[in-house]
Design an enzyme around this catalytic site. Sequence first.
Site, PDB file in Angstrom:
ATOM      1  N   LYS A  50       0.961  -1.128  -0.102  1.00  0.00           N
ATOM      2  CA  LYS A  50      -0.056   0.027   0.004  1.00  0.00           C
ATOM      3  C   LYS A  50       0.705   1.244  -0.163  1.00  0.00           C
ATOM      4  O   LYS A  50       0.708   2.252  -0.586  1.00  0.00           O
ATOM      5  CB  LYS A  50      -1.037  -0.069   1.153  1.00  0.00           C
ATOM      6  N   GLN A  94      -4.887  -1.381   9.381  1.00  0.00           N
ATOM      7  CA  GLN A  94      -4.889  -2.659   8.836  1.00  0.00           C
ATOM      8  C   GLN A  94      -5.384  -3.895   9.836  1.00  0.00           C
ATOM      9  O   GLN A  94      -5.292  -3.744  11.082  1.00  0.00           O
ATOM     10  CB  GLN A  94      -3.513  -3.159   8.714  1.00  0.00           C
ATOM     11  N   ASP A 117     -11.303   2.829   3.694  1.00  0.00           N
ATOM     12  CA  ASP A 117     -11.671   1.437   3.830  1.00  0.00           C
ATOM     13  C   ASP A 117     -13.430   1.209   3.639  1.00  0.00           C
ATOM     14  O   ASP A 117     -13.749   0.071   3.417  1.00  0.00           O
ATOM     15  CB  ASP A 117     -11.148   0.790   5.046  1.00  0.00           C
TER      16      ASP A 117
HETATM   17  N1  GUN Z   1      -7.323  -6.774   6.107  1.00  0.00           N
HETATM   18  C1  GUN Z   1      -7.592  -7.601   5.098  1.00  0.00           C
HETATM   19  N2  GUN Z   1      -8.192  -6.991   4.035  1.00  0.00           N
HETATM   20  C2  GUN Z   1      -8.436  -5.666   4.424  1.00  0.00           C
HETATM   21  C3  GUN Z   1      -8.541  -4.370   3.768  1.00  0.00           C
HETATM   22  O1  GUN Z   1      -9.021  -4.375   2.998  1.00  0.00           O
HETATM   23  N3  GUN Z   1      -8.508  -3.489   4.647  1.00  0.00           N
HETATM   24  C4  GUN Z   1      -8.181  -3.405   5.924  1.00  0.00           C
HETATM   25  N4  GUN Z   1      -7.740  -2.246   6.605  1.00  0.00           N
HETATM   26  N5  GUN Z   1      -7.443  -4.535   6.484  1.00  0.00           N
HETATM   27  C5  GUN Z   1      -7.741  -5.672   5.726  1.00  0.00           C
END
Ligand code: GUN
Length: 284
Positions: A50, A94, A117
């Site tokens: 990311k 996350q 998100d």
């Molecule tokens: N963990 C697995 N997929 C995601 C996601 O799309 N966003 C976040 N913040 N954590 C995750």
Amino acid sequence: MPARIIDGKAIAAALRADAGRDVASLPFQPGLAVVLVGDDPASAVYVRNKHKATVEAGMASFEHRLASSTSEADLLALVAKLNADEKIDGILVQLPLPNHIDATKVLDAIDPAKDVDGFHAVNAGLLASGRSGLVPCTPAGCMRLIASLGQNIAGKHAVIVGRSNIVGKPMAHLLLAADCTVTVAHSKTANLAELCRSADILVAAVGRPEMIKGDWIKPGAIVIDVGINRVPTPDGKGRLVGDVDYAAALPVAGAITPVPGGVGPMTIACLLANTLAAAKARRP
Ligand code: GUN
């Protein structure tokens, strides 16, 4: 005729390039903050990717890596600080978080306008009621992959296997908004194979390697495989497979996403798109 393979890698690259061009035309630099708590190796890889994609698109990336022993109060204090920081347009915490932290409480502490998100209750509610807000990245990416086929999906039967807040539920709302008839299946669903065989669009998001068999797929169906599972191989390295038995599905489906290279790359591309949208909305 074998299925058309939906090239998520190429579609994501195009979306990322679009985001980069858009960023370059802005009078300010959008900023994304990513918070990682603990040392889950898979999460560390996602966060690194990311960061790389954010910088490549010309945005500012702020990474916060916290020890797994971090208290909920300290994490909430960091979120409050990021909410108040003018340089930051998007905040992503996350998941998963360590067990001693209430993830829902943390997600709901994020300013909904910075919730790239789309997991805040406000954004989830906006999506569920067909109003515009920030949409979770993985389902948004799945919709873009379906749209890339250029087919009219109104009236089609979409079956989603998996009811998570991250994928299954938001995907159901997006497909409903696209005028599909939507069924959400899960671990307690009866006659799952038969239900899947009735799907014009099948979205697999269960996290069980190759659970969806070739004979569960309706000939010509669009198959979107959200699963990313590492399975053991004799050389010990392991290999990534989806939730769909890809080799068996390929001759039956009309179009299918591979794993890797299907849905996976779209999540980060949509995160950039969401950050850009959040930045534009915050700083008109
Ligand atoms: N963990 C697995 N997929 C995601 C996601 O799309 N966003 C976040 N913040 N954590 C995750």
